[in-house]
Design an enzyme around this catalytic site. Sequence first.
Site: not given
Length: 364
Positions: A45, A79, A170, A233
Amino acid sequence: MPSQAAPAPDGSTRVRNDQWHLRYLRTQEAQRISQGQGVVVAVPDTGVDTHPDLRNNLLAGADMIPGGNGDGRQDGNSHGTCMAGIIAAHGRGSIGALGIAPQAKILPVYDTPSNGLGEPDDLARSIEYAVRNGADVISVSAAGSPTAAMQQAISAALNADVVIVAAAGNAPRDSGVSYPASVEGVIAVGGVDTNGGHAAVSVTGPELDVVAPAVDIYCPSLNGRYRVSTGTSDATAIVAGAAALVRAKYPDLPASEVVHRLTATAVDKGPPGRDDEYGYGVIDLVAALTADVPPLPPDWATASPPPNNTPATTVAAEPAGGGSDDNSTARGLATLGVIVAAAGGYLLWRRRRDADDPPPRISR
């Protein structure tokens, strides 16, 4: 009755109560059975910050791109820190954020800059690194392109008996289940809201496997603070934590059987059996750890599909109320899905459609 604890400026006193998904999933009950001990979850990430609620579970990882400090333990976006915290934050007693598997270890891999846009081949190298360095679960909250390197990395992880979970995507940015969630053998994770219904942000499609809370999820952020996040996520990180719980409770279970437990014990929603909004249903932590789940047949990869989803032996708790968005973080952040994939694939009989052409870069 309000808590008598003095409020902390970083929000650590109130955040535990704001984590509505813990109550909804009966996490406390599940953690009396398993807390993910001995399991390594890789988080490729934006890097993972050494947050006080997470640092004891944070291993030294790696950087796949320039700009980090060399071991993945630096995050300019928040994130990656949020995803890692949802999976394995240990909190500080009764305060701070708590993860689904608070004794699991996080292997951070920095492969996405702070703008949230990375390169698929950097993600591929992250997955390869995770496999080489003992990851039991890989949680990837990203959508990207099926480059040759990505396809090879996913295949190698599945063949190495690693559980991979991937976010479905999304809406409205994504119109269908994204890559690599669309890959056979990867658990594609969608989302539900604070009422347990389909989350508007979650895409739908025939590739969807399970759903988990995806709205107003409170988690660790940068500089010891917290954020509230919405997206698949977050749901993927929850499922990655669930996989860690199962792998700790059943250490000899192959990845395909871990995935089988998660899908077979999910609480059915929508039309009976698998559907495009909820997949096989809402993840049920307690049932995944305790239900009597028959093993996959020896010829499971080519077997005929069962007529309906195997019913769970327990029922997920009703939501205890959604966490309020205090505007501390971006609800609209381009978060996607973590990958939990099962080695060798799972439910190869299910119908799939070709995924829409993904964007040329990975996005988070």
